[in-house]
Write an enzyme that holds these catalytic residues in place. Structure first.
Site, PDB file in Angstrom:
ATOM      1  N   LYS A 101      20.329 -10.887   6.280  1.00 14.26           N
ATOM      2  CA  LYS A 101      19.948 -12.223   6.797  1.00 14.26           C
ATOM      3  C   LYS A 101      18.876 -12.914   5.932  1.00 14.26           C
ATOM      4  CE  LYS A 101      20.853 -10.393  11.540  1.00 14.26           C
ATOM      5  NZ  LYS A 101      19.767 -10.006  12.756  1.00 14.26           N
ATOM      6  N   ARG A 152      11.343  -3.832  -1.795  1.00  9.83           N
ATOM      7  CA  ARG A 152      10.448  -2.617  -1.903  1.00  9.83           C
ATOM      8  C   ARG A 152      10.230  -2.367  -3.270  1.00  9.83           C
ATOM      9  NH1 ARG A 152       9.580  -3.441   2.474  1.00  9.83           N
ATOM     10  NH2 ARG A 152       9.710  -2.139   4.591  1.00  9.83           N
ATOM     11  N   GLU A 196       2.211   0.875  -4.294  1.00 11.39           N
ATOM     12  CA  GLU A 196       1.089   0.029  -3.831  1.00 11.39           C
ATOM     13  C   GLU A 196       0.336   0.507  -2.763  1.00 11.39           C
ATOM     14  OE1 GLU A 196       3.561  -2.152  -0.154  1.00 11.39           O
ATOM     15  OE2 GLU A 196       4.243  -2.673  -2.397  1.00 11.39           O
ATOM     16  N   HIS A 229       2.278  -7.837  -0.940  1.00 13.63           N
ATOM     17  CA  HIS A 229       3.204  -7.625   0.043  1.00 13.63           C
ATOM     18  C   HIS A 229       2.921  -8.382   1.503  1.00 13.63           C
ATOM     19  CE1 HIS A 229       5.607  -3.889   1.878  1.00 13.63           C
ATOM     20  NE2 HIS A 229       5.976  -5.082   2.309  1.00 13.63           N
TER      21      HIS A 229
END
Length: 332
Positions: free
Chosen positions: A156, A237, A266, A298
């Site tokens: 999507k 990711r 992270e 992020h």
């Protein structure tokens, strides 16, 4: 009916405000902790059947054992990904739910923003002019029109990104293990194999989940197959990219630029203010030193619409569990 107690880990001020605002009608007694869920903090779950955690919490065997021993029955993740959970160690001791979708537009739009900023050196120009330097030397970019974007993972988010890229007049090719050819025809892109995508893309965007198959999908070998000077964008990711190999490819100028909203290590850094501390991660420090690398913390998902959707879905997941309803967002 007595309010159900819920313990929230890794809560920021904006999370707390939204959960308190939207949680009024859910009959919940909510306790908010700033600290992450890990081996040291897991024991604070004693007395709570419901625990809520986030993307960078550590939910390994040790944490799972403590949660289960403390009587936790539901782990509600307020994020889509669950690669930080050792699912095999749960062994049906408690349920896990997640937020599978919130705003695909937020991430797709942010990806495009990173591409534009990195290509046209907007982040560098901003710093220069703030310091009174109005020179444009070194800020040259390239027209996106007519270039080829390669999209790894055509779900999507990627489909919205493809619409945006096509609006810039770009050619788009994509790889997905489950290609939707009708969608490709509708949106005007072509499915190809990975080697073809590597060889022909001027920009490569990672929009796939982290799985055993996609871990370090961008590595020394795959980058050797790419065009010289390719731009790599990762809003998926961190462990989709081998960061050590990326540093080498940047040094060799094989990769011309990288836009990273995620990083494989992270958890100790992202979402936190560490401006008064030294970055001890040598690879992160090296990446931050490159003038052609744009790193953000992020935040691709971080829009009002997305955060509200995450909050409401998390609350609904908890409500369904309390009421004994089917958990539509359960992670099996």
């Amino acid at each position: 009916m007595e309010a159900k107690k819920v313990l929230f880990y890794d809560i920021k001020s904006y999370d707390k405000e939204l959960f308190k605002r939207f949680g009024k009608d859910y009959n919940l007694e909510m306790k908010f902790l700033k600290g992450k869920l890990n081996e040291e903090s897991a024991d604070l779950s004693k007395g709570y059947e419901i625990v809520c955690a986030f993307a960078n919490d550590t939910i390994n065997k040790e944490v799972i054992d403590i949660l289960a021993e403390n009587g936790v029955k539901l782990l509600a993740m307020r994020c889509a990904g669950y690669n930080n959970i050792s699912l095999r160690n749960i062994k049906d001791r408690f349920k896990v739910v997640r937020v599978p979708a919130y705003s695909p537009y937020s991430i797709a739009e942010y990806t495009m923003g990173m591409i534009l900023a990195l290509n046209r050196k907007i982040h560098k120009a901003y710093v220069r002019t703030r310091e009174g330097n109005f020179s444009i030397s070194g800020l040259m970019g390239f027209d996106l029109h007519g270039k080829t974007a390669g999209i790894i993972g055509a779900g999507k988010i990627a489909q919205i990104l493809i619409k945006i890229l096509r609006g810039f007049g770009m050619n788009v090719i994509a790889y997905d293990p489950y290609p939707n050819y009708d969608k490709a025809k509708e949106l005007g892109f072509e499915f190809v194999d990975l080697d073809t995508l590597y060889a022909n893309s001027d920009i490569i965007s990672l929009n796939c989940p982290l799985t055993k198959e996609t871990k370090y999908i961008i590595n020394r070998e795959s980058m050797s197959k790419m065009k010289d000077g390719v731009m790599i964008v990762n809003t998926g990711r961190g462990r989709l990219i081998d960061s050590v190999d990326l540093v080498e490819a940047l040094k060799d100028k094989k990769v011309g630029a990288a836009a990273l909203d995620v990083y494989e290590e992270e958890a100790e850094y992202f979402f936190e203010d560490l401006s008064d501390k030294v970055i001890e991660d040598d690879i992160l420090g090296r990446l931050l030193s490159f003038h052609n690398v744009l790193i953000t913390s992020h935040q691709a998902y971080f829009t009002e619409e997305a955060v509200e959707a995450i909050t409401k879905t998390t609350l609904d997941n908890i409500k369904d569990f309390i009421e004994g309803k089917p958990l539509v967002n359960e992670v099996k």
